[in-house]
Write a protein that holds these residues in place. Sequence first.
Motif, PDB file in Angstrom:
ATOM      1  N   LEU A 193      -0.250  15.584  14.587  1.00  0.00           N
ATOM      2  CA  LEU A 193      -0.261  14.953  15.472  1.00  0.00           C
ATOM      3  C   LEU A 193       0.569  14.410  16.596  1.00  0.00           C
ATOM      4  O   LEU A 193       1.506  15.077  17.480  1.00  0.00           O
ATOM      5  CB  LEU A 193      -0.066  13.589  14.831  1.00  0.00           C
ATOM      6  N   ASP A 194       0.202  13.656  18.210  1.00  0.00           N
ATOM      7  CA  ASP A 194       0.542  13.285  18.911  1.00  0.00           C
ATOM      8  C   ASP A 194       1.161  12.379  18.559  1.00  0.00           C
ATOM      9  O   ASP A 194       0.702  11.189  18.717  1.00  0.00           O
ATOM     10  CB  ASP A 194      -0.003  13.563  20.006  1.00  0.00           C
ATOM     11  N   LYS A 195       2.458  12.052  18.595  1.00  0.00           N
ATOM     12  CA  LYS A 195       3.512  10.820  18.245  1.00  0.00           C
ATOM     13  C   LYS A 195       3.180   9.803  19.761  1.00  0.00           C
ATOM     14  O   LYS A 195       3.272   8.904  19.194  1.00  0.00           O
ATOM     15  CB  LYS A 195       4.704  11.003  17.567  1.00  0.00           C
ATOM     16  N   ASN A 196       2.454  10.423  20.561  1.00  0.00           N
ATOM     17  CA  ASN A 196       2.678   9.225  21.652  1.00  0.00           C
ATOM     18  C   ASN A 196       1.814   8.869  22.425  1.00  0.00           C
ATOM     19  O   ASN A 196       1.131   8.056  23.654  1.00  0.00           O
ATOM     20  CB  ASN A 196       2.916  10.297  23.290  1.00  0.00           C
ATOM     21  N   LYS A 197       0.412   9.122  20.982  1.00  0.00           N
ATOM     22  CA  LYS A 197      -0.889   8.441  21.017  1.00  0.00           C
ATOM     23  C   LYS A 197      -1.016   7.734  19.708  1.00  0.00           C
ATOM     24  O   LYS A 197       0.021   7.910  18.470  1.00  0.00           O
ATOM     25  CB  LYS A 197      -2.259   9.447  20.816  1.00  0.00           C
ATOM     26  N   ALA A 198      -1.799   6.768  20.014  1.00  0.00           N
ATOM     27  CA  ALA A 198      -2.520   5.526  18.804  1.00  0.00           C
ATOM     28  C   ALA A 198      -3.405   6.656  17.546  1.00  0.00           C
ATOM     29  O   ALA A 198      -4.250   6.780  18.513  1.00  0.00           O
ATOM     30  CB  ALA A 198      -2.685   4.893  18.963  1.00  0.00           C
ATOM     31  N   PHE A 199      -2.085   6.292  16.617  1.00  0.00           N
ATOM     32  CA  PHE A 199      -3.760   6.988  15.309  1.00  0.00           C
ATOM     33  C   PHE A 199      -4.286   5.769  14.979  1.00  0.00           C
ATOM     34  O   PHE A 199      -4.188   4.510  14.131  1.00  0.00           O
ATOM     35  CB  PHE A 199      -2.616   7.103  14.964  1.00  0.00           C
ATOM     36  N   PRO A 200      -5.627   7.034  14.469  1.00  0.00           N
ATOM     37  CA  PRO A 200      -6.693   5.083  14.459  1.00  0.00           C
ATOM     38  C   PRO A 200      -6.557   4.975  12.935  1.00  0.00           C
ATOM     39  O   PRO A 200      -5.786   5.219  12.137  1.00  0.00           O
ATOM     40  CB  PRO A 200      -8.247   6.267  14.291  1.00  0.00           C
ATOM     41  N   LYS A 201      -6.581   3.309  12.259  1.00  0.00           N
ATOM     42  CA  LYS A 201      -6.565   3.107  11.174  1.00  0.00           C
ATOM     43  C   LYS A 201      -7.848   3.674  10.208  1.00  0.00           C
ATOM     44  O   LYS A 201      -7.393   3.624   9.268  1.00  0.00           O
ATOM     45  CB  LYS A 201      -7.192   1.523  11.145  1.00  0.00           C
TER      46      LYS A 201
END
Length: 365
Positions: A193-201
């Motif tokens: 994952l890219d920690k700089n992007k919001a992860f979808p719920k």
Amino acid sequence: MLIDAERIPQEHKMESAAAQIYAIQAGLELGKKRGKKLMFAKSTMAVLTAAVLIAGLLFFNPTQLMPQQASTSIKSSDWGVLESFKKVASSDIDALTLESAIRNDYVQIVNKSTEKNGYKITLNAVIADENKIIMLYTGTTSDGQEIYSVNSVWLTDAVTGQSIIDENGYRKGMGSHAEDSIYTWLGKTIYPLDKNKAFPKEVVANFQIASVDPGMLAKPKTGTNLAEMRYSDRLKVSFAIDPKFWEQKTETVVLNQPFMIDGHEVNLAQVEISPLSIVVKYTLSEDLKTNWEIRNELFGKTPSELTSQVGKHEVENNSIGGRGSEDGFTSYFSSNVLDHPKSIRLKLDAGPDRDKNAYIDILKK
């Protein structure tokens, strides 16, 4: 048994080719901004392994054990409803991370299933942090079909349908048959994952199971003929990610500690520590950044021993890979941060630069 690539039906040949190209490009994402490709030893091996697995899984018989990259001792702690996955973890070079997460209840039990035309997939559990998501799942068949593998695993945003993956990474997976059963497959897949992007719920896990007719799995040439393979429809499981996974942020320790490799100075710039990974980043001088031959040699000799002190015990955090970067190198290690280690240190081997082994303290409490 590694399943780092996916086998797919004839009508999905274009998708397979795209997957191969993407895996190779991901492994070669070195020095992109300079318009150059840095071919380093560890990165090259990772790329070649991915390409061979993608193109060559056709010739892999899952009844034959593949050589293990490293042996890891799984502790006798009770894994509860995930006990069956100890077999998968026992041959996983990153087993320490999974063991630590389960021991500390850093797990989301999902246990949701989808079944169609004799094939069934169950998403047993999910483990995640800012950097990766791990899925543990079980595939089963009926009507006498013998499981070859869960050959394809996708993860998508439930709202947009877009793939969830770090653009510079690619998913990795492994699995094996359950004890005494050729009709049950226990699998593990990791998505970077890219920690700089919001992860979808809300996300959708999308699986496909590959199988063969009764009696075929034991034959040595099974898997060399595409016509013999049978495939399930896409089996989708929707679920919501437990928000507890985003509460523990990645800790960045800035060190800027220089050390020598074969007379060349390498700088241990920083270390990123999270529940599921420890990432060590090295930088080089301006002169070495463009000397591809020396960079290649240095990369193959970057430190690969990381240890942590947990209670009275010293634990080895296995090296699980590495890659080149624009400024230097990045090495990845298994993590037991959830065990609250008192210290973490990197070993520098004795050699031309040192009379004896030396250590760099990364974390000390």
